[in-house]
Scaffold this motif. Structure first.
Motif, PDB file in Angstrom:
ATOM      1  N   TYR A   1     127.001  94.630 136.552  1.00 28.23           N
ATOM      2  CA  TYR A   1     128.192  95.351 136.097  1.00 28.23           C
ATOM      3  C   TYR A   1     129.455  94.780 136.741  1.00 28.23           C
ATOM      4  CZ  TYR A   1     125.493  98.933 133.685  1.00 28.23           C
ATOM      5  OH  TYR A   1     124.660  99.585 132.808  1.00 28.23           O
TER       6      TYR A   1
ATOM      7  N   ASN B   1     129.958 101.556 135.620  1.00 26.55           N
ATOM      8  CA  ASN B   1     128.974 102.140 134.710  1.00 26.55           C
ATOM      9  C   ASN B   1     129.132 103.661 134.753  1.00 26.55           C
ATOM     10  OD1 ASN B   1     126.736 103.070 133.333  1.00 26.55           O
ATOM     11  ND2 ASN B   1     125.226 102.207 134.736  1.00 26.55           N
TER      12      ASN B   1
ATOM     13  N   ARG C   1     128.059  97.216 126.452  1.00 20.19           N
ATOM     14  CA  ARG C   1     129.290  96.484 126.719  1.00 20.19           C
ATOM     15  C   ARG C   1     129.157  95.006 126.342  1.00 20.19           C
ATOM     16  NH1 ARG C   1     131.509  99.061 132.471  1.00 20.19           N
ATOM     17  NH2 ARG C   1     132.224 101.036 131.544  1.00 20.19           N
TER      18      ARG C   1
ATOM     19  N   GLN D   1     131.418  93.012 123.631  1.00 16.73           N
ATOM     20  CA  GLN D   1     132.150  91.795 123.989  1.00 16.73           C
ATOM     21  C   GLN D   1     131.670  90.566 123.221  1.00 16.73           C
ATOM     22  OE1 GLN D   1     131.864  91.372 128.273  1.00 16.73           O
ATOM     23  NE2 GLN D   1     132.743  93.401 128.671  1.00 16.73           N
TER      24      GLN D   1
END
Length: 339
Positions: free
Chosen positions: A69, A103, A283, A287
């Protein structure tokens, strides 16, 4: 459930009821209270062995997920400080920006750690007396109301200390205690032929859960916030609904045969990895620039999360837990032969 709540936008532009599945975290607190109820009611236990098992259960996979992360998180002057605080499970001590920076799902882990830390003290305080558990529940219900009454929103730039307490054990212990009540009730009726009691409890829990879910789907967080009692106890009501359904399932499903137990252990083994990695996958998908059809994107993300969870379990979780159990066994009390 939490994955579905966070991925609901892939399935529909108006998630409504699917967003309500964030309450899966309340189910998690109930199950945790249920699992640790024997220790809470034991009157005392070997703390060093217990602490070792908890560390090797919680930390290894978390330490794998956190750097991942960190790599995909946006640049910020406070990024490294946030990392250090998350390493110590202090990421929810200043506000939502820090708590959700890496997160959002991480927010519940400090609460769990606090429960682990408090459990030895609670066990000595309770000492097998169920009425003490009831007293603690009443006290912390009142405390929860007072906290919510004076708390600012957690998402404001500088929330007050009551807003911080709201997302920590003082505001959430009551949900763990619901799991303790379920355990005590299950032990009391264990082996009882009255399966109708379990069915009735399960149906009551399902009706309560559906009512809360439909209310949330129609009114959302704002609808909860305008009613002080709902604002204070909406999550507790969800926990009670889950507790009743859990009691019902325990009474109706003995799960003594091979396939049932194997399925339960398989899902249990994956649950922590799913919880830790699902935001990472969502995520990365966002992306990536991919534009898959919604259902296809949801399935692809779900399968990726499951694959990561399985990989994490076999490469990290299982070896670490095995080592932790072996290490803890050195400090477990040796039972004398009764002969």
């Amino acid at each position: 459930m939490v994955f579905t709540a966070h991925a609901a936008h892939l399935l529909t532009p108006d998630p409504a009821f699917l967003k309500f599945l964030w309450t899966g975290v309340d189910l998690f607190f109930v199950i945790s209270g249920f699992v640790f109820a024997p220790l809470l009611l034991s009157g005392g236990f070997a703390i060093r062995a217990y602490a070792i098992r908890r560390v090797f259960r919680l930390y290894p996979l978390y330490l794998v997920s956190l750097p991942l992360y960190y790599l995909i998180a946006p640049e910020s002057a406070e990024k490294f400080v946030y990392l250090l605080k998350h390493l110590l499970f202090l990421g929810t001590t200043s506000g939502a920006h820090e708590a959700f920076f890496f997160n959002p799902a991480y927010w519940s882990l400090p609460v769990e750690v606090e429960y682990y830390l408090l459990l030895p003290l609670l066990a000595r305080l309770v000492a097998g007396r169920f009425w003490v558990v009831l007293g603690l529940f009443a006290i912390f219900c009142c405390l929860r109301f007072g906290i919510v009454l004076g708390a600012t929103p957690f998402a404001v730039p500088e929330p007050n200390w009551l807003a911080i307490l709201r997302v920590h054990l003082p505001g959430i212990l009551i949900e763990f205690l619901v799991g303790v009540f379920v355990y005590v009730a299950h032990q009391h009726w264990l082996g009882s032929a009255q399966r109708s009691q379990a069915l009735l409890a399960g149906l009551m829990g399902l009706v309560l859960w559906l009512a809360l879910g439909l209310f949330f789907a129609r009114h959302g967080d704002q609808g909860i916030g305008v009613h002080l009692w709902l604002k204070a106890y909406f999550s507790l009501l969800c926990a009670i609904g889950y507790g009743l359904m859990l009691f019902g399932l325990l009474g109706l499903m003995r799960c003594e045969d091979g396939w049932c137990r194997m399925s339960a252990f398989f899902l249990g083994n994956l649950s922590y990895g799913v919880y830790l990695f699902h935001i990472l996958v969502l995520r990365l998908y966002a992306q990536s620039g991919l534009s898959l059809p919604g259902v296809v994107a949801f399935i692809a993300c779900a399968l990726s999360v499951l694959a990561l969870a399985m990989l994490g379990h076999h490469l990290v979780e299982h070896p670490a837990r095995t080592f932790g159990r072996r290490l803890a066994s050195r400090y477990a009390p040796v039972r004398r032969d009764s002969r």
